[in-house]
Design an enzyme around this catalytic site. Structure first.
Site, short mmCIF file in Angstrom:
data_model
loop_
_atom_site.label_atom_id
_atom_site.label_comp_id
_atom_site.label_asym_id
_atom_site.label_seq_id
_atom_site.Cartn_x
_atom_site.Cartn_y
_atom_site.Cartn_z
N GLY A 17 36.11 34.68 43.42
CA GLY A 17 36.39 34.16 42.09
C GLY A 17 37.74 34.65 41.61
O GLY A 17 38.20 35.72 42.04
N HIS A 77 31.19 37.19 35.77
CA HIS A 77 32.33 38.08 35.97
C HIS A 77 33.64 37.38 35.55
O HIS A 77 34.47 37.96 34.85
CB HIS A 77 32.38 38.51 37.45
CG HIS A 77 33.55 39.36 37.83
ND1 HIS A 77 33.44 40.66 38.26
CD2 HIS A 77 34.88 39.08 37.86
CE1 HIS A 77 34.64 41.15 38.52
NE2 HIS A 77 35.54 40.20 38.30
N GLU A 78 33.79 36.12 35.98
CA GLU A 78 35.03 35.39 35.67
C GLU A 78 35.11 35.03 34.19
O GLU A 78 36.19 35.05 33.59
CB GLU A 78 35.14 34.12 36.53
CG GLU A 78 35.18 34.36 38.04
CD GLU A 78 36.14 35.45 38.47
OE1 GLU A 78 37.22 35.58 37.86
OE2 GLU A 78 35.81 36.20 39.41
N CYS A 89 36.75 43.31 42.16
CA CYS A 89 37.66 42.43 41.43
C CYS A 89 39.03 42.44 42.10
O CYS A 89 39.53 43.51 42.46
CB CYS A 89 37.78 42.93 39.99
SG CYS A 89 38.83 41.92 38.94
N LEU A 90 39.61 41.26 42.28
CA LEU A 90 40.93 41.19 42.92
C LEU A 90 42.00 41.91 42.09
O LEU A 90 43.05 42.27 42.61
CB LEU A 90 41.33 39.73 43.14
CG LEU A 90 40.57 38.99 44.26
CD1 LEU A 90 40.96 37.52 44.28
CD2 LEU A 90 40.83 39.63 45.61
N GLN A 114 44.24 36.61 35.60
CA GLN A 114 44.54 37.38 36.82
C GLN A 114 45.78 36.89 37.55
O GLN A 114 46.31 37.58 38.42
CB GLN A 114 43.35 37.35 37.79
CG GLN A 114 42.12 38.05 37.24
CD GLN A 114 41.01 38.02 38.27
OE1 GLN A 114 40.24 37.07 38.33
NE2 GLN A 114 40.92 39.05 39.09
N HIS A 123 36.60 37.73 32.25
CA HIS A 123 38.07 37.80 32.33
C HIS A 123 38.73 36.98 31.21
O HIS A 123 39.81 37.33 30.75
CB HIS A 123 38.56 37.26 33.68
CG HIS A 123 38.58 38.28 34.78
ND1 HIS A 123 39.31 39.44 34.72
CD2 HIS A 123 37.95 38.29 35.98
CE1 HIS A 123 39.14 40.13 35.84
NE2 HIS A 123 38.31 39.46 36.62
ZN ZN Z 1 37.62 40.10 38.44
#
Ligand code: ZN
Length: 162
Positions: A44, A130-131, A88-89, A49, A134
């Site tokens: 995701g 999760h997204e 998380c990226l 991000q 963000h």
């Molecule tokens: Zn994330």
């Protein structure tokens, strides 16, 4: 490839803006975000991000298809809450158990401007929540207790010290 911003960047803490005009630029952004997500071995990736503080995220959970969510809204969440290990990226190299509703119903618009509603469970429900966080400037580490969060940040900083 879009650069992925990491912990400490202010944009990760901003409220993302609603997208009013779903056009070719947004379709292009969706594809670029999917490419960056695959490149980072993620499942995701949200607009903030990649430095875009707008309400868009992409995901591709195992056994699912690539999906684009624009202006997503949670319609319902299950009473049942379950833990699952998240990463998380934007906080690469660390993971932590986060408790969230097991199943959700979400409504959003896709990259073609089509409104859709989706019931999700398992990993897909997890990545969507999760997204969506963000887009409100919330990171998975915010869901941990203070001790766990501080420990995780310490490990992260140790790993990424230059
Ligand atoms: Zn994330």
């Amino acid at each position: 490839m879009l650069d992925i911003v990491t912990l400490g960047d202010d944009i990760l803490r901003q409220d993302a803006e609603e997208i009013l005009n779903i056009n070719g630029e947004i379709a292009q952004l969706s594809q670029a975000m999917l490419n960056s997500m695959y490149n980072g071995d993620g499942i995701g990736l949200a607009g903030p991000q990649v430095g875009v503080a707008r309400q868009i995220f992409v995901c591709h959970a195992q056994n699912d298809e690539p999906r684009v969510f624009i202006n997503p809204q949670l319609i319902a969440t299950s009473q049942e809450q379950i833990p699952y290990e998240e990463g998380c990226l934007s906080i690469p190299g660390v993971w932590g158990d986060v408790i969230r509703p097991a199943t959700i119903t979400v409504q959003a618009v896709n990259e073609k401007g089509k409104l859709f509603r989706l019931d999700a469970e398992g990993l897909l429900a997890r990545v969507i929540q999760h997204e969506m966080d963000h887009l409100k400037g919330v990171l998975f580490i915010d869901h941990l207790n203070e001790t766990a969060r501080n420990k995780l940040i310490k490990i992260y900083e140790r790993k990424h010290r230059t």
